[in-house]
Design an enzyme around this catalytic site. Structure first.
Site, PDB file in Angstrom:
ATOM      1  N   HIS A 542       0.822  -1.214   0.000  1.00  0.00           N
ATOM      2  CA  HIS A 542       0.000   0.000   0.000  1.00  0.00           C
ATOM      3  C   HIS A 542       0.856   1.265   0.000  1.00  0.00           C
ATOM      4  CE1 HIS A 542      -3.768  -2.040   2.041  1.00  0.00           C
ATOM      5  NE2 HIS A 542      -3.598  -2.424   0.797  1.00  0.00           N
ATOM      6  N   HIS A 585      -8.286  -0.365   3.381  1.00  0.00           N
ATOM      7  CA  HIS A 585      -7.513  -0.691   2.180  1.00  0.00           C
ATOM      8  C   HIS A 585      -7.641   0.517   1.258  1.00  0.00           C
ATOM      9  CE1 HIS A 585      -7.085  -5.161   2.868  1.00  0.00           C
ATOM     10  NE2 HIS A 585      -7.891  -4.780   3.833  1.00  0.00           N
TER      11      HIS A 585
HETATM   12  C1  LIG Z   1      -0.946  -7.454  -3.660  1.00  0.00           C
HETATM   13  C2  LIG Z   1      -1.858  -6.289  -3.421  1.00  0.00           C
HETATM   14  C3  LIG Z   1      -3.005  -6.463  -2.655  1.00  0.00           C
HETATM   15  C4  LIG Z   1      -3.856  -5.390  -2.434  1.00  0.00           C
HETATM   16  N1  LIG Z   1      -5.037  -5.608  -1.784  1.00  0.00           N
HETATM   17  C5  LIG Z   1      -5.970  -4.626  -1.743  1.00  0.00           C
HETATM   18  C6  LIG Z   1      -7.277  -4.903  -1.252  1.00  0.00           C
HETATM   19  O1  LIG Z   1      -7.612  -6.021  -0.866  1.00  0.00           O
HETATM   20  N2  LIG Z   1      -8.161  -3.872  -1.236  1.00  0.00           N
HETATM   21  C7  LIG Z   1      -7.820  -2.618  -1.674  1.00  0.00           C
HETATM   22  O2  LIG Z   1      -8.666  -1.723  -1.608  1.00  0.00           O
HETATM   23  N3  LIG Z   1      -6.588  -2.339  -2.127  1.00  0.00           N
HETATM   24  C8  LIG Z   1      -5.673  -3.328  -2.203  1.00  0.00           C
HETATM   25  N4  LIG Z   1      -4.447  -3.067  -2.756  1.00  0.00           N
HETATM   26  C9  LIG Z   1      -4.097  -1.676  -3.099  1.00  0.00           C
HETATM   27  C10 LIG Z   1      -4.713  -1.110  -4.382  1.00  0.00           C
HETATM   28  O3  LIG Z   1      -4.939  -2.094  -5.349  1.00  0.00           O
HETATM   29  C11 LIG Z   1      -3.734  -0.052  -4.922  1.00  0.00           C
HETATM   30  O4  LIG Z   1      -3.456   0.859  -3.897  1.00  0.00           O
HETATM   31  C12 LIG Z   1      -4.293   0.718  -6.129  1.00  0.00           C
HETATM   32  O5  LIG Z   1      -4.571  -0.134  -7.200  1.00  0.00           O
HETATM   33  C13 LIG Z   1      -3.292   1.795  -6.552  1.00  0.00           C
HETATM   34  O6  LIG Z   1      -3.819   2.501  -7.651  1.00  0.00           O
HETATM   35  P1  LIG Z   1      -2.844   3.354  -8.572  1.00  0.00           P
HETATM   36  O7  LIG Z   1      -3.674   3.975  -9.616  1.00  0.00           O
HETATM   37  O8  LIG Z   1      -2.015   4.208  -7.706  1.00  0.00           O
HETATM   38  O9  LIG Z   1      -1.829   2.310  -9.195  1.00  0.00           O
HETATM   39  P2  LIG Z   1      -2.066   0.919 -10.002  1.00  0.00           P
HETATM   40  O10 LIG Z   1      -3.496   0.476  -9.891  1.00  0.00           O
HETATM   41  O11 LIG Z   1      -1.055  -0.016  -9.492  1.00  0.00           O
HETATM   42  O12 LIG Z   1      -1.782   1.333 -11.492  1.00  0.00           O
HETATM   43  C14 LIG Z   1      -0.529   1.788 -11.955  1.00  0.00           C
HETATM   44  C15 LIG Z   1      -0.366   1.315 -13.404  1.00  0.00           C
HETATM   45  O13 LIG Z   1       0.669   2.044 -14.031  1.00  0.00           O
HETATM   46  C16 LIG Z   1       1.451   1.165 -14.823  1.00  0.00           C
HETATM   47  N5  LIG Z   1       2.759   1.816 -14.991  1.00  0.00           N
HETATM   48  C17 LIG Z   1       3.674   2.094 -14.037  1.00  0.00           C
HETATM   49  N6  LIG Z   1       4.696   2.803 -14.548  1.00  0.00           N
HETATM   50  C18 LIG Z   1       4.416   2.985 -15.864  1.00  0.00           C
HETATM   51  C19 LIG Z   1       5.087   3.663 -16.912  1.00  0.00           C
HETATM   52  N7  LIG Z   1       6.233   4.330 -16.705  1.00  0.00           N
HETATM   53  N8  LIG Z   1       4.545   3.625 -18.161  1.00  0.00           N
HETATM   54  C20 LIG Z   1       3.367   2.977 -18.379  1.00  0.00           C
HETATM   55  N9  LIG Z   1       2.679   2.332 -17.395  1.00  0.00           N
HETATM   56  C21 LIG Z   1       3.202   2.350 -16.158  1.00  0.00           C
HETATM   57  C22 LIG Z   1       1.456  -0.112 -14.034  1.00  0.00           C
HETATM   58  O14 LIG Z   1       1.828  -1.231 -14.806  1.00  0.00           O
HETATM   59  C23 LIG Z   1       0.014  -0.149 -13.515  1.00  0.00           C
HETATM   60  O15 LIG Z   1      -0.838  -0.798 -14.422  1.00  0.00           O
HETATM   61  C24 LIG Z   1      -3.553  -4.110  -2.960  1.00  0.00           C
HETATM   62  C25 LIG Z   1      -2.395  -3.937  -3.721  1.00  0.00           C
HETATM   63  C26 LIG Z   1      -1.564  -5.013  -3.978  1.00  0.00           C
HETATM   64  C27 LIG Z   1      -0.360  -4.812  -4.836  1.00  0.00           C
END
Ligand SMILES: Cc1cc2nc3c(=O)[nH]c(=O)nc-3n(C[C@H](O)[C@H](O)[C@H](O)COP(=O)(O)OP(=O)(O)OC[C@H]3O[C@@H](n4cnc5c(N)ncnc54)[C@H](O)[C@@H]3O)c2cc1C
Ligand SMILES: *[C@@H]1O[C@H](CO)[C@@H](O)[C@H](O)[C@H]1NC(C)=O
Ligand SMILES: *[C@@H]1O[C@H](CO)[C@@H](O)[C@H](O)[C@H]1NC(C)=O
Ligand SMILES: *[C@@H]1O[C@H](CO)[C@@H](O)[C@H](O)[C@H]1NC(C)=O
Length: 600
Positions: A542, A585
């Protein structure tokens, strides 16, 4: 008849306005189709933040949107759609698996949908005071009503497509109050068809609410999160218990839009600037030195997550001049907070062996979670957590500054004062106690983590090669109260299992076990717990706050409009902008944040 006519009329009047780039749409992997083109919005990262924003922006057919995603489209891969395969994706090509300090790895989805395609599906909201604190980090600027409980609640509801528990799910203990849910948003939120019918989940809820000063709630999504409750999951029992991710919820239904394109299997390697104005993105694929470019007519939106977003900014010359200069990177914008303020949680699991022949009666995922606040946590422990915080907060601020994890001691003192208030006066949940059927050791367990660490860390690039992972150092347990809270939570977890009726369905503790942390009548001593915690903790995956939405003097990177300070046409919409952890979460909060961002 009337309707058809007006539809034709309105289409006709729109046609001349469609941008020529609208011919480029759909899910692409060939970079030459994108190279040199112009889209109104170029979004980096097809994860949670990126796909919500891309969906909402492309609702307007006159607006062209491109998403660049590093991973592939794996929506039809069971490791992604099947919640019962949780953790099978870890360490594979679907997982960034960033090494972090102390030998711990932080997981993150590298696939369409980002981390929502591999996460644990728990859908939980934080507490009202925590959402209200968002504007406190902005000197009271609530972004026209978006960065407080009411605004974030509105955003969270907009994303939610809730199905109340059916009869079999109610029998298993699930309950909800329709007043706190929206049934028509894109994200499918409900309880599993395979929900556990054994007594274990209800026993946990009974014990925690009866013996540990944590109130039981029929529905914890109302902003009172410091309770024990059944929580829903981001999945659909009407669709064979399949996962609902940002990809299936926000991309699948609109994938035919002629003004929306996704380029997968390509990494954004640099944000291009004209002066301090973002004009486009340079991208490429691993193992290939060719770089392509795409122009952003209106804005670049970075949604690469809390680890890769600060790395991309640094590679592009937006960050702390000291770091950029050391790598020979030309400074486009001096924004010293980029990559600082990293906050990550730490997990250990207490496990007990079920009695012979015990049947979980279901497949899960698990649904019952307790979020004990200061009162709930200290009801079972002598730890004076509030006193530790108040007597050490100045030391934590100095230490975080010395480690380069905050922009100034003053900033850290202000940030920590807000956090202290939330933890000791506003009843924020201090730990998460996630009741788990089947883990650890195949038995019954409580996965336990400190929710609101005072430890602050950093994300820093170490090379100008965009494919090299940044150095990630959450500085786990550098503030000693984090360990004190983790210990109090684990002691509480042990005591929960020792209490009837939960005690009647387990035989003995198998993690850590009484050999490792001897039971002394008080739940085990601090030193034994400390050794076990430090030896075996994992990251909770997280990470947040590395481009925090805070005022500049606190070390913020974006303001209430999510625009990066000292730049133009550049916004961030992902977990990196959250200034502080929530007692929840992350995804429910982030869907709300991204809906609010798209509204701007
Ligand atoms: C194992 C795990 C379990 C979790 N369990 C829960 C849960 O049960 N409940 C909950 O609410 N949350 C949970 N979370 C947390 C939640 O899923 C994340 O906090 C959330 O998805 C983050 O959103 P984001 O948009 O910041 O990033 P992400 O959803 O991770 O998206 C970022 C995207 O950017 C892409 N990317 C990165 N760098 C580049 C680049 N330079 N060029 C192109 N693409 C790129 C990545 O490949 C990814 O697809 C969990 C996370 C993980 C990893
Ligand atoms: C429910 O979701 C739909 C679709 O996102 C949205 O239009 C509506 O305003 C939401 N309702 C509430 C009460 O938020
Ligand atoms: C838990 O609470 C119940 C109800 O107050 C009480 O009967 C029971 O003794 C308590 N258990 C323990 C271990 O304190
Ligand atoms: C960068 O900005 C900070 C304050 O925001 C300032 O203290 C520092 O001197 C600046 N560095 C350079 C190299 O301009």
């Amino acid at each position: 008849m009337l309707r058809t006519t007006s539809l034709i009329l309105s289409l006709g009047s729109l046609l001349p306005l469609l941008p020529f780039t609208s011919a480029i749409s759909g899910l692409l992997t060939d970079p030459s189709q994108i190279n040199g083109q112009t889209f109104d919005y170029v979004v980096v990262g097809g994860g949670l933040g990126g796909l919500v924003v891309a969906n909402r922006l492309s609702e307007n057919p006159d607006t062209s949107v491109l998403v660049i995603e590093a991973g592939s489209d794996n929506r039809d891969d069971p490791r992604v759609y099947d919640p019962y395969k949780y953790s099978v994706a870890f360490g594979t090509e679907l997982d960034w698996n960033w090494p972090s300090s102390q030998g711990r790895y932080i997981k993150g989805g590298k696939t369409l949908g980002g981390s929502t395609s591999i996460n644990g599906l728990a859908q939980t909201r934080g507490s009202k005071a925590q959402y209200n604190s968002l504007s406190t980090f902005l000197n009271g600027d609530d972004g026209n009503g978006k960065w407080n409980w009411d605004g974030m609640y509105f955003g969270m509801l907009k994303s939610e497509g809730f199905s109340a528990p059916n009869n079999q799910q109610k029998q298993a203990g699930a309950s909800s109050n329709p007043a706190y849910h929206n049934t028509s948003g894109p994200l499918q939120v409900t309880y599993p068809d395979g929900i556990y019918h054994g007594p274990q989940q209800q026993y946990f809820k009974t014990v925690v609410s009866t013996n540990f000063s944590v109130a039981s709630s029929p529905d914890a999504d109302d902003g009172n999160a410091n309770v024990v409750a059944f929580h829903p999951n981001t999945m659909s029992w009407q669709d064979s218990d399949h996962r609902s991710s940002s990809a299936t919820a926000y991309y699948t239904p609109v994938s035919e839009r002629s003004n929306l394109a996704i380029l997968s299997q390509h990494l954004a390697t640099k944000i291009q600037f004209n002066g301090n104005k973002a004009t486009g993105i340079e991208f490429g694929s691993s193992g290939d030195n060719t770089r392509y470019t795409v122009n952003a007519g209106k804005e670049v939106i970075v949604s690469a997550g809390a680890i890769q977003t600060p790395a991309l900014l640094q590679l592009s010359g937006v960050g702390d001049p000291a770091l950029l200069n050391s790598l020979g990177i030309n400074v486009v914008a001096n924004v010293t907070g980029v990559g600082k303020n990293l906050q990550e949680q730490t997990m250990n699991s207490v496990g007990w062996t079920p009695i012979d022949g015990f049947d979980f009666q279901g497949q899960g995922p698990s649904d019952v979670i307790a979020y004990p606040d200061l009162l709930g946590l200290t009801s079972s422990s002598n730890n004076d957590i509030a006193a530790t915080i108040s007597s050490n907060i100045g030391r934590y601020a100095q230490d975080a500054y010395d480690a380069g994890a905050v922009v100034s001691v003053e900033a850290a003192n202000s940030i920590f004062a807000i956090q202290q208030d939330l933890m000791t006066k506003q009843n924020s949940g201090l730990v998460e106690a996630f009741f788990d059927s089947g883990f650890p050791n195949g038995g019954l367990g409580i996965d336990l983590w400190q929710l609101l660490p005072f430890s602050r860390g950093t994300v820093k690039i170490t090379s100008t090669d965009p494919f090299t992972y940044p150095e990630v150092d959450p500085r786990y347990f550098s503030a000693d109260v984090d360990l004190q809270i983790q210990t109090a939570g684990l002691r509480m977890a042990r005591k929960i299992f020792q209490t009837a009726p939960l005690r009647s369905i387990v035989t003995e503790e198998n993690a850590p076990g009484y050999d490792t942390v001897p039971e002394d009548g008080q739940g085990g001593n601090d030193d034994d717990w400390k050794n076990w915690i430090l030896d075996g903790f994992s990251s909770v995956h997280h990470p947040i706050a590395t481009c925090a939405m805070m005022s500049e003097n606190l070390g913020g990177v974006v303001g209430s409009d999510l625009k990066v300070y000292n730049t133009e046409n550049l916004r961030i919409v992902d977990a990196s902008v959250l200034p502080i952890q929530f007692s929840a979460h992350l995804s429910a909060t982030l869907y709300g944040l991204a809906e609010n961002a798209a509204d701007m």
